[in-house]
Design an enzyme around this catalytic site. Structure first.
Site, PDB file in Angstrom:
ATOM      1  N   HIS A  27       0.849  -1.180   0.000  1.00  0.00           N
ATOM      2  CA  HIS A  27       0.000   0.000   0.000  1.00  0.00           C
ATOM      3  C   HIS A  27       0.890   1.238   0.000  1.00  0.00           C
ATOM      4  O   HIS A  27       2.040   1.196   0.457  1.00  0.00           O
ATOM      5  CB  HIS A  27      -0.878   0.029   1.248  1.00  0.00           C
TER       6      HIS A  27
ATOM      7  N   GLU B  65       0.935   3.848   1.857  1.00  0.00           N
ATOM      8  CA  GLU B  65       1.424   4.241   3.180  1.00  0.00           C
ATOM      9  C   GLU B  65       2.596   3.368   3.626  1.00  0.00           C
ATOM     10  O   GLU B  65       3.568   3.871   4.190  1.00  0.00           O
ATOM     11  CB  GLU B  65       0.314   4.112   4.234  1.00  0.00           C
TER      12      GLU B  65
ATOM     13  N   CYS C 230      -2.364  -0.260   7.506  1.00  0.00           N
ATOM     14  CA  CYS C 230      -1.633   0.993   7.361  1.00  0.00           C
ATOM     15  C   CYS C 230      -1.765   1.871   8.599  1.00  0.00           C
ATOM     16  O   CYS C 230      -0.795   2.515   9.005  1.00  0.00           O
ATOM     17  CB  CYS C 230      -2.095   1.723   6.109  1.00  0.00           C
TER      18      CYS C 230
ATOM     19  N   CYS D 185      -6.300   1.818   5.900  1.00  0.00           N
ATOM     20  CA  CYS D 185      -6.882   0.544   6.328  1.00  0.00           C
ATOM     21  C   CYS D 185      -6.269   0.148   7.677  1.00  0.00           C
ATOM     22  O   CYS D 185      -5.342   0.804   8.160  1.00  0.00           O
ATOM     23  CB  CYS D 185      -6.601  -0.524   5.274  1.00  0.00           C
TER      24      CYS D 185
END
Length: 142
Positions: free
Chosen positions: A46, A48, A79, A76
């Site tokens: 992801h 992040e 993260c 999410c």
């Protein structure tokens, strides 16, 4: 946030879900990333997560105290957990994620009093532009 949006646009051009993240210390960008799950075949890739890894390498420390992370979409659980573990001071994000948001929409991990770190949160920054990137991306996919 505008740089995070540019990262999200890069992700979309690569066929990735358009999410971008930028980490700032002082007035300097120390990390900039976008989703790369498809490209890297990695469910943890992801924006992040990649930005946090870049920033810790730049900082030469896993602690990103006094840093701000800008993300186009509400993080999410994975993260949000990484943001806490890295001791990021402030999260600024654009669009809410009603399906998997762990900051406000489904969970409130960043300010859970049972955890040993808290994070300042600023939400809704350029939310419409961030949300439109996602909406348009998924319209094209369907």
């Amino acid at each position: 946030m505008r740089q995070a949006i540019i990262e999200a646009q890069i992700a979309a051009s690569e066929g990735e879900v358009p999410v971008g993240a930028v980490i700032v210390h002082g007035n300097q960008i120390i990390a900039s990333a976008h989703n790369q799950r498809e490209q890297l075949k990695d469910p943890t890739a992801h924006a992040e997560m990649i930005a946090i890894t870049q920033a810790t390498e730049s900082f030469e420390s896993w602690r990103l105290e006094n840093c701000t992370i800008y993300v186009t979409l509400e993080p999410c659980p994975m993260c949000a957990g990484a943001i806490l573990q890295a001791r990021v001071n402030t999260l600024v994000y654009g669009a809410d994620d009603l399906k998997s948001g762990a900051v406000k929409s489904l969970f409130n991990l960043l300010n859970d009093p049972r955890l040993n770190h808290r994070c300042n949160i600023i939400s809704g920054i350029l939310a419409e532009q961030c949300g439109t990137l996602l909406t348009e991306f998924f319209k094209k996919k369907r």
